[in-house]
Enzyme design. Structure first.
Site, short mmCIF file in Angstrom:
data_model
loop_
_atom_site.label_atom_id
_atom_site.label_comp_id
_atom_site.label_asym_id
_atom_site.label_seq_id
_atom_site.Cartn_x
_atom_site.Cartn_y
_atom_site.Cartn_z
N ASP A 88 0.89 -1.16 0.00
CA ASP A 88 0.00 0.00 0.00
C ASP A 88 0.92 1.20 0.00
O ASP A 88 1.57 1.50 1.00
CB ASP A 88 -0.88 0.02 1.24
CG ASP A 88 -1.89 1.14 1.15
OD1 ASP A 88 -1.48 2.26 0.79
OD2 ASP A 88 -3.07 0.90 1.41
N HIS A 89 1.02 1.87 -1.14
CA HIS A 89 2.10 2.86 -1.26
C HIS A 89 1.90 4.07 -0.34
O HIS A 89 2.83 4.85 -0.14
CB HIS A 89 2.31 3.27 -2.72
CG HIS A 89 1.34 4.26 -3.24
ND1 HIS A 89 0.13 3.92 -3.76
CD2 HIS A 89 1.39 5.61 -3.32
CE1 HIS A 89 -0.51 5.00 -4.15
NE2 HIS A 89 0.24 6.05 -3.89
N HIS A 144 -5.61 2.73 1.07
CA HIS A 144 -4.95 3.98 1.47
C HIS A 144 -5.66 4.66 2.65
O HIS A 144 -5.03 5.07 3.62
CB HIS A 144 -4.90 4.95 0.30
CG HIS A 144 -4.27 4.39 -0.93
ND1 HIS A 144 -3.26 3.47 -0.89
CD2 HIS A 144 -4.51 4.60 -2.25
CE1 HIS A 144 -2.90 3.14 -2.13
NE2 HIS A 144 -3.65 3.82 -2.97
#
Ligand code: BG6
Length: 503
Positions: free
Chosen positions: A188-189, A251
């Site tokens: 999950d950036h 996110h």
């Protein structure tokens, strides 16, 4: 988050989905930034895998041109050359394990010999989730998944990991049949963003915030992840995903769990992830009725962004003219635990909003008014802490101050901390830290199977009701606005307001 290594372990990064948007916009620029700061070893290479039959040379030229476009400032020519020498490509049908996977195997052998790399393979799945299990199984079947002779094989899965609770559970189960959990990295950036990591340092590395970080002092929390971009060239993916699946269980829930969690006992991967998992478990499940009252969906119409006309979602490339996919989602969530009982968490995300703007607003309760009855102050300023995630990273404390002069009057003022001003520019895509951690085997900033499943469990009832009752008013917000009016009403019902300012 204990991280002392400076250079990643020698390995080959194999990118499935190498001709896609993510590879050019995020992965290569992140690798470039890592190399620029000396974090990649010389015995490192990249093998791109895609459906297109491209010559290696053509892929290289494309990637180098993309790097020039997506790396801010002028990229370093020497570094571009360094990448060019280490970038390879092979293409074909992902379903055909006879040809493509044999080609990958041969190419990996060639690359490892040429660059003196031990057979450490870092598989990056930048492909639709529906292909994760199949592609992973084919890698394993061709003898490229088993860890042996001290060499590691790590599998990085891009989001969305599944498309609802059942599919996420099934995907976890099928991966765990062929791989060990320690080989699986669910990315999950958002966890790679500095300000997101800073939430823990801000909350637990300071004394003054934690005593008031609870239902006794906090009225509500708002999380906004707004984008001015539209769907771009990702119509095929986005039509099936929509804003809720694309942004919320991943996110937004990362931001929410870090904001709401109890202090972990250490920065070890499982200590942090255990506390995040407890928050997910405490989020109240939606009933079909509460989906109607506590969620809002929207789809953008034509409008103006930065003074430029932009088309409606239904007129974008690869989008059905009668599409019912949402490009905006807002939810009111309740966390049923002692710290947060009765404190609503409002979250929203959308495409074609007024700007790229992500922040967490901690809105405090009102102070007693009695002292000010006889003054010209009509209303006290309420305090809020705003954690700015992007584009301007920082923290603002909002409070009231006396306006100078003979009468007692109050003005609202801000105390600002700006990351850039204090620490200088940090050019990052958010993927650098995560790629690096994957290459050194640190899973702290990756999602565990149970977290992914709980996140889907929370949003699946919303997806089900939205599917059962298609939206009849789409498109219902103008591009360049803050979303549909129902989103404002979600807060107005209880006398609250979204912070609709880009500050
Ligand atoms: C991705 C979503 O995960 O995050 C995109 O699929 C979105 O739709 C992107 O645009 C936003 O990431 P960032 O880092 O630009 O906020």
């Amino acid at each position: 988050m204990s991280q002392t290594e400076k250079t990643a372990e020698p390995c080959v990064m194999v990118i499935f989905g190498a001709t896609g948007d993510l590879t050019k916009r995020k992965l290569f620029p992140a690798l470039y930034n890592l190399a620029k700061d000396g974090h990649l070893p010389d015995n490192f290479a990249i093998v791109g895998v895609g459906r297109q039959e491209l010559e290696c040379g053509d892929f290289r030229s494309k990637i180098m041109a993309d790097l020039k476009e997506f790396v801010p400032n002028t990229p370093d020519k020497k570094l571009i050359k360094w990448f060019e020498e280490r970038t390879y490509y092979t293409g074909g049908d992902f379903d055909d394990d006879k040809k493509l996977f044999k080609d990958i195997k041969e190419l990996l052998e060639e690359v490892c010999t040429k660059h003196d790399i031990p057979e450490n393979f870092f598989y990056y799945m930048a492909i639709p989730p529906s292909l994760f299990a199949n592609v992973s199984a084919k890698i394993v079947k061709n003898g490229l998944g088993k860890e042996e002779n001290g060499n590691w094989r790590r599998f990085i899965y891009e989001k969305p990991f599944g498309s609802n609770f059942e599919s996420a559970k099934a995907l976890n189960a099928s991966l765990l049949r062929i791989l060990k959990e320690r080989q699986i990295y669910r990315i999950d950036h958002y966890l790679g963003k500095e300000t997101v990591q800073n939430i823990l340092v801000f909350r637990f590395g300071n004394l003054i915030f934690e005593p008031i970080w609870n239902r006794n002092f906090i009225d509500h929390v708002q999380i906004t992840v707004a984008e001015s971009l539209g769907v771009e060239s990702r119509g095929n993916y986005y039509e099936k995903s929509g804003a809720l699946r694309d942004m919320v269980p991943n996110h937004i829930f990362q931001l929410l769990t870090l904001t709401a969690m109890e202090p972990p006992v250490s920065f070890e991967a499982d200590a942090v992830r255990d506390e995040q998992a407890k928050i997910l478990a405490a989020i109240q499940q939606f009933s079909p009725e509460s989906v109607i009252h506590k969620t809002v969906r929207g789809q953008y119409d034509a409008g103006k962004i930065d003074g430029k006309e932009v088309p409606a979602y239904r007129n974008e490339e690869s989008i059905a003219p009668d599409s019912n996919t949402e490009t905006f989602a807002a939810l009111e969530l309740s966390i049923d635990n002692w710290r947060w009982g009765g404190v609503p968490f409002y979250v929203r995300t959308g495409k074609r909003m007024p700007g790229k703007h992500s922040e967490i607003v901690i809105q405090f309760k009102k102070a007693p008014f009695v002292l000010f009855r006889e003054t010209s102050i009509e209303k006290l300023t309420t305090n809020r802490i705003v954690i700015h995630i992007q584009p301007d990273e920082g923290i603002t404390l909002h409070f009231g101050a006396k306006i100078p002069g003979p009468i007692v009057n109050m003005g609202a003022v801000d105390m600002d901390f700006d990351y850039f001003e204090h620490f200088g520019e940090n050019i990052s895509t958010g993927y650098e830290r995560l790629l690096f951690d994957g290459m050194i085997g640190d899973a702290t900033l990756f999602q565990r199977a149970d977290m992914v499943e709980s996140s889907w469990q929370i949003v699946t009832p919303v997806i089900d009701v939205w599917n059962a009752i298609p939206a009849r008013d789409f498109p219902n917000y103008e591009a360049g606005s803050w979303g549909p009016k129902e989103s404002e009403e979600l807060l107005e019902r209880t006398g609250r307001r979204w912070k609709n300012e880009i500050t």
